[in-house]
Design an enzyme around this catalytic site. Structure first.
Site, short mmCIF file in Angstrom:
data_model
loop_
_atom_site.label_atom_id
_atom_site.label_comp_id
_atom_site.label_asym_id
_atom_site.label_seq_id
_atom_site.Cartn_x
_atom_site.Cartn_y
_atom_site.Cartn_z
N CYS A 2 0.87 -1.17 0.00
CA CYS A 2 0.00 0.00 0.00
C CYS A 2 0.90 1.22 0.00
CB CYS A 2 -0.92 0.01 1.22
SG CYS A 2 -1.99 1.47 1.29
N GLU A 114 -3.36 0.86 -6.72
CA GLU A 114 -2.28 -0.08 -6.99
C GLU A 114 -1.99 -0.06 -8.48
OE1 GLU A 114 0.62 -1.36 -6.27
OE2 GLU A 114 -0.35 -2.13 -4.45
#
Length: 271
Positions: A2, A114
């Site tokens: 993350c 992402e």
């Protein structure tokens, strides 16, 4: 992993969602659609209040810096590299194990970004070689639109170069716990491209469902084996993902337009 996420909910809304008892309006953060490491972020934690006789933990909404600095660090420089802690080893790594036992938090988000990592690129990543540019970003979020509650840790660090009364004498920092990305089909997937989160990237933030919030935040739970059970990934089929503009790749860009769903990957990007 993350490395970027979106957090646009107001503190008043978060207070209702997480049953917050204490938050300081002076710590209010503006909506942030491109949260990057070293930024100040909201975190939910259970901790006794300072200068109060009552020792019971109070659920608080606090403003922390993203990038954990262990209490024993001589300098804070390494914090920018410690934005993620792996669920498989967080309970044994020197930088995280003390916080895992007693300083757990929830980092609320709308969802996370992402950048798709193809098979060849993953091999290069493992070998430590340079990644290919122009990867397609995806926004990943709960399919039902609920808050994305990321499991996190927080830590206190004392800057010994400053006097006790200095407002920056103490740093409070945090890290997001990650786990293996789901290999099962997304609840809602893009029209073309990846069908599972693992097709985008091999890691993802550990999402805590509401039934785990109290147990995760409870500072009286200190048994490592007991806590390790809380690191299990949530049930399958809870997430959706869709492609967004490569504008999010530049941390200077920030606004709700970054969350706009594209019909397909941008031309010239991977996938």
């Amino acid at each position: 992993m993350c490395g970027r996420y979106a957090a646009s909910r107001r503190p008043e809304d978060l207070a209702g969602i997480f049953e917050i008892e204490k938050w300081d309006p002076e710590e209010t953060l503006a909506p942030d659609y491109n949260v990057a490491p070293t930024k100040e972020v909201y975190a939910v934690l259970d901790r006794p209040l300072k200068d109060v006789d009552d020792p019971r933990p109070v659920r608080q909404l606090r403003k922390l810096k993203w990038g954990l600095v262990p209490s024993w660090s001589k300098t804070p420089e390494g914090g920018a590299r410690m934005i993620n802690a792996r669920a498989e080893t967080v309970f044994e790594k020197p930088s995280y194990r003390r916080a895992f036992v007693s300083r757990r938090c929830i980092i609320p988000a709308d969802g996370y970004y992402e950048w798709v990592t193809g098979e060849q690129e993953r091999d290069l990543e493992v070998e430590g070689k340079k990644k290919r540019p122009r990867k397609q970003p995806y926004f990943v979020l709960p399919a039902d639109g609920s808050v994305f509650a990321m499991a996190g840790l927080y830590e206190f660090w004392r800057d010994r170069t400053l006097p006790d009364e200095h407002p920056q004498a103490w740093w409070v920092t945090c890290s997001v716990i990650t786990t293996e990305a789901e290999k099962t089909p997304l609840a809602v997937g893009p029209a073309e491209g990846p069908r599972a989160l693992a097709d985008i990237h091999p890691r993802m933030p550990l999402m805590l469902t509401p039934d785990r919030w109290d147990a995760w935040l409870d500072p009286s739970r200190t048994d490592v084996e007991d806590l390790r059970e809380l690191l299990a990934p949530p049930g399958e089929g809870l997430m959706r993902a869709y492609p967004v503009s490569t504008a999010v790749s530049n941390v200077r860009n920030n606004g709700p337009e970054l969350l706009k769903e594209l019909e397909g990957p941008e031309e010239g990007t991977l996938f």
